[in-house]
Write a protein that holds these residues in place. Structure first.
Motif, PDB file in Angstrom:
ATOM      1  N   ALA A 132      -3.703   7.017  12.677  1.00 11.97           N
ATOM      2  CA  ALA A 132      -4.071   6.108  13.772  1.00 11.97           C
ATOM      3  C   ALA A 132      -5.168   5.154  13.308  1.00 11.97           C
ATOM      4  N   GLY A 133      -4.904   3.870  13.480  1.00 13.12           N
ATOM      5  CA  GLY A 133      -5.878   2.857  13.110  1.00 13.12           C
ATOM      6  C   GLY A 133      -6.056   2.651  11.622  1.00 13.12           C
ATOM      7  N   LYS A 134      -5.211   3.263  10.818  1.00 13.96           N
ATOM      8  CA  LYS A 134      -5.335   3.157   9.356  1.00 13.96           C
ATOM      9  C   LYS A 134      -4.399   2.085   8.796  1.00 13.96           C
ATOM     10  N   ARG A 135      -4.772   1.569   7.634  1.00 12.81           N
ATOM     11  CA  ARG A 135      -3.908   0.642   6.900  1.00 12.81           C
ATOM     12  C   ARG A 135      -2.998   1.471   5.989  1.00 12.81           C
ATOM     13  N   GLY A 187       4.172  -8.086  14.488  1.00  7.99           N
ATOM     14  CA  GLY A 187       3.020  -8.158  13.604  1.00  7.99           C
ATOM     15  C   GLY A 187       2.436  -6.811  13.249  1.00  7.99           C
ATOM     16  N   ARG A 188       3.135  -5.728  13.594  1.00  6.57           N
ATOM     17  CA  ARG A 188       2.652  -4.382  13.295  1.00  6.57           C
ATOM     18  C   ARG A 188       3.046  -3.942  11.884  1.00  6.57           C
ATOM     19  N   ALA A 189       4.019  -4.633  11.308  1.00 16.67           N
ATOM     20  CA  ALA A 189       4.491  -4.292   9.963  1.00 16.67           C
ATOM     21  C   ALA A 189       4.807  -5.559   9.197  1.00 16.67           C
ATOM     22  N   SER A 190       4.784  -5.457   7.884  1.00 15.62           N
ATOM     23  CA  SER A 190       5.133  -6.593   7.033  1.00 15.62           C
ATOM     24  C   SER A 190       5.846  -6.068   5.794  1.00 15.62           C
ATOM     25  N   VAL A 191       6.456  -6.991   5.060  1.00 13.06           N
ATOM     26  CA  VAL A 191       7.180  -6.643   3.837  1.00 13.06           C
ATOM     27  C   VAL A 191       6.601  -7.443   2.681  1.00 13.06           C
ATOM     28  N   VAL A 192       6.368  -6.778   1.571  1.00 13.50           N
ATOM     29  CA  VAL A 192       5.931  -7.427   0.343  1.00 13.50           C
ATOM     30  C   VAL A 192       6.896  -7.025  -0.764  1.00 13.50           C
ATOM     31  N   THR A 193       7.428  -8.026  -1.472  1.00 12.52           N
ATOM     32  CA  THR A 193       8.319  -7.757  -2.598  1.00 12.52           C
ATOM     33  C   THR A 193       7.582  -8.100  -3.882  1.00 12.52           C
ATOM     34  N   ASP A 194       7.240  -7.074  -4.633  1.00 14.58           N
ATOM     35  CA  ASP A 194       6.407  -7.264  -5.819  1.00 14.58           C
ATOM     36  C   ASP A 194       6.431  -5.968  -6.623  1.00 14.58           C
ATOM     37  N   THR A 251      -9.293   1.098  -3.578  1.00 13.17           N
ATOM     38  CA  THR A 251      -9.077   0.720  -2.179  1.00 13.17           C
ATOM     39  C   THR A 251      -7.646   0.282  -1.865  1.00 13.17           C
ATOM     40  N   GLY A 252      -6.745   0.446  -2.816  1.00 15.67           N
ATOM     41  CA  GLY A 252      -5.378   0.034  -2.525  1.00 15.67           C
ATOM     42  C   GLY A 252      -4.531  -0.151  -3.766  1.00 15.67           C
ATOM     43  N   LEU A 253      -3.760  -1.241  -3.786  1.00 19.83           N
ATOM     44  CA  LEU A 253      -2.803  -1.475  -4.855  1.00 19.83           C
ATOM     45  C   LEU A 253      -2.921  -2.902  -5.368  1.00 19.83           C
ATOM     46  N   LEU A 254      -3.047  -3.030  -6.692  1.00 19.52           N
ATOM     47  CA  LEU A 254      -3.030  -4.340  -7.335  1.00 19.52           C
ATOM     48  C   LEU A 254      -1.608  -4.611  -7.793  1.00 19.52           C
ATOM     49  N   LEU A 255      -1.070  -5.776  -7.431  1.00 18.30           N
ATOM     50  CA  LEU A 255       0.315  -6.120  -7.731  1.00 18.30           C
ATOM     51  C   LEU A 255       0.407  -7.076  -8.908  1.00 18.30           C
ATOM     52  N   LEU A 311      -3.233  -5.183  -2.123  1.00 17.10           N
ATOM     53  CA  LEU A 311      -2.936  -4.617  -0.813  1.00 17.10           C
ATOM     54  C   LEU A 311      -3.961  -3.540  -0.500  1.00 17.10           C
ATOM     55  N   ASP A 312      -4.761  -3.766   0.530  1.00 17.40           N
ATOM     56  CA  ASP A 312      -5.731  -2.768   0.949  1.00 17.40           C
ATOM     57  C   ASP A 312      -5.006  -1.641   1.671  1.00 17.40           C
ATOM     58  N   ALA A 313      -5.427  -0.412   1.408  1.00 17.23           N
ATOM     59  CA  ALA A 313      -4.746   0.728   2.025  1.00 17.23           C
ATOM     60  C   ALA A 313      -5.696   1.904   2.190  1.00 17.23           C
ATOM     61  N   ASP A 314      -5.531   2.605   3.310  1.00 15.23           N
ATOM     62  CA  ASP A 314      -6.200   3.886   3.522  1.00 15.23           C
ATOM     63  C   ASP A 314      -5.258   5.038   3.167  1.00 15.23           C
ATOM     64  N   ILE A 315      -3.942   4.785   3.389  1.00 13.20           N
ATOM     65  CA  ILE A 315      -2.911   5.779   3.093  1.00 13.20           C
ATOM     66  C   ILE A 315      -1.776   5.092   2.346  1.00 13.20           C
ATOM     67  N   VAL A 316      -1.306   5.715   1.286  1.00 13.13           N
ATOM     68  CA  VAL A 316      -0.130   5.212   0.568  1.00 13.13           C
ATOM     69  C   VAL A 316       0.964   6.276   0.675  1.00 13.13           C
TER      70      VAL A 316
END
Length: 495
Positions: free
Chosen positions: A178-181, A311-318, A326-330, A336-341
């Motif tokens: 909840a409330g996480k990226r 706007g609750r979800a998005s798609v990235v192709t990379d 703090t996330g993923l470098l593409l 991409l900033d993330a709290d959970i992967v």
């Protein structure tokens, strides 16, 4: 290690295939003794194992369900709890409870032609005890992927990430998103299920894909099916819906195979209508392969597209360069900033539960075998397996091959045969991979699987109508299926 008992048939796996096999045996051959061995503590296979948000079928339950048991729920694309209830109802209604043995993990199986039986080594997961069961026939209903681990690529910098990394096959019950990226890595059936399911509570969910997938919205409920069941009753309504959906699945698959460019245009048009204006459809929803070269993903009521529109979800192709704290470098340089992967990166395929098999002391190398009628292996006596369709509902094929299996056992009993063994008449027959399927989880292990031939009965059919003829209408005997009696073998005579 103690030999506990002998059974006519030993079924490995209490999922949708094993439950179906047990029901057919009990109904068609009530005199046969059998047991269903399940390594886990519960029945249901996939539908009990996976606990990730939104888990559901991606086939309609009027064809994914059993032919003998109508699907009565109004949901056609159903969630896991409903499917699990259906499977456990099947167990209870057919008296299979007493045949299922939980915590029984098969370690190895060895065949003796002299005794015409399998010796199956089993470990009791609850006690650690090891026992041996013997059986006339061994039936593998364990599917084709590993239950203990999923597939995760080796990502650089993974240990640097300060957030939580989760694989869908091992979903933590207490995961708070909840409330996480959230970043979901993958674009297959699991990813397109998880993204909209998490989008309701997460701050934002990003589906990060290396390659796009064909995705189509389907109704969670089938109004025609529900109307047929209402006016014709559950049995007749289910039967007519099943026929309708089999024909519909066949028509869609055939159209995609015959007219791939037109199919691609239709799918793109549907996607564009579901997505926000100006959305880069070709970047994120235009795969480099033709439709149905890999399985087409269904999203019930277009839930993935709705999450994107809101706007609750998005798609990235990379592609991923590395994990960061703090996330993923593409590869594109984007972060991409993330709290959970969530690594929805696929399954590990494991044929027949990974059980080592020997025949008269010789180990069976699966790549050296050829699939017979999609249910037996060349040179391996009294062994059958259940593998469903990849281009249609899995269970459609399971029902047909279970029927055929029972007919085969009935024929052997009537003729006094003890042993049945497929053998390729022409050793120079060309072969190709067992599954002609482009999915990554298949391609990673294609060299470890059995082969299929260039002609029947050595082709692994993915067509229901062809299999109706082969497995239901045609005779169980074949010039490349050899039968023997133990007494004849001991005298050196082969029948």
């Amino acid at each position: 290690m103690t030999t506990v008992e002998h059974l006519d048939v030993l079924i490995v796996g209490a999922g949708i295939s094993g439950i179906g096999a047990g029901r057919y045996l009990k109904t068609e051959l009530p005199g046969k003794s059998f047991a269903i061995l399940e390594a886990r503590a519960a029945s249901g296979g996939t539908w009990d194992l996976f606990r990730y948000p939104g888990i559901r079928s991606d086939s309609d339950l009027h064809t994914f369900g059993y032919e003998f048991k109508p699907w009565r729920d109004e949901q056609s694309i159903a969630d896991a709890p409903r499917i699990l209830d259906y499977l456990r109802e099947t167990i209870t209604e057919n008296g299979l409870d007493r045949h299922i043995r939980f915590h029984h993990r098969v370690l190895a199986a060895s065949w003796s032609s002299e005794r015409a039986r399998w010796s199956v080594e089993v470990e009791r997961a609850d006690t650690g005890e090891r026992i041996t069961l013997t059986c006339g026939w061994l039936f593998s209903a364990s599917g084709y992927y590993r239950y203990d681990e999923g597939f995760t690529p080796d990502f650089a910098g993974r240990d640097d990430f300060r957030g939580q990394i989760v694989h869908p096959q091992h979903w933590p019950e207490d995961l708070d998103y909840a409330g996480k990226r959230v970043v979901v890595i993958g674009s297959g059936a699991t990813a397109v299920t998880i993204v909209p399911a998490m989008a309701g509570e997460a701050a934002h969910v990003t589906m990060l894909q290396r390659t796009p997938t064909y995705i189509m919205p389907v109704g969670r409920k089938d109004p025609i099916a529900n109307a047929l069941k209402k006016y014709l009753g559950p049995e007749r309504g289910y039967a007519w819906t099943r026929r309708k959906n089999i024909a519909q699945q066949k028509a869609i698959w055939s159209f995609c195979q015959r007219y791939p460019k037109a199919a691609r245009k239709v799918i793109r048009w549907v996607n564009a209508k579901q997505l926000p204006a100006g959305f880069p459809v070709d970047e994120h929803f235009n795969p480099p392969y033709d439709p149905w070269d890999q399985r087409l993903c269904a999203v019930p009521d277009g839930d993935l597209f709705k999450a994107i529109r809101r706007g609750r979800a998005s798609v990235v192709t990379d592609r991923i360069t590395r994990f960061t704290p703090t996330g993923l470098l593409l590869d594109s340089g984007k972060h991409l900033d993330a709290d959970i992967v969530v690594t929805a990166t696929g399954l590990n395929v494991q044929a027949f539960g990974g059980v080592p098999v020997t025949v008269d002391g010789r180990p069976v190398a699966l790549p050296d075998t050829v699939s017979y009628k999609g249910m037996m292996l060349s040179g391996v006596p009294n062994f059958a397996y259940a593998i469903g369709y990849t281009n249609s509902s899995w269970t459609l094929k399971i029902g047909l091959l279970c029927e055929h299996f029972c007919r085969l056992l009935r024929h052997m009993e009537a003729q006094g045969y003890d042993i049945c063994r497929p053998e390729v008449a022409d050793p120079d027959m060309p072969t190709r991979p067992f599954l002609d399927f482009g999915a990554g989880y298949i391609q990673r292990v294609v060299g470890q699987l059995p082969r299929q031939g260039a002609r029947m009965p050595w082709l692994t059919s993915m067509d229901y109508q062809s299999d109706v003829k082969l497995l239901r209408a045609d005779d169980v005997t074949d010039r490349e299926l050899h039968f023997d009696r133990v007494a004849a073998l001991t005298q050196g005579d082969s029948l």
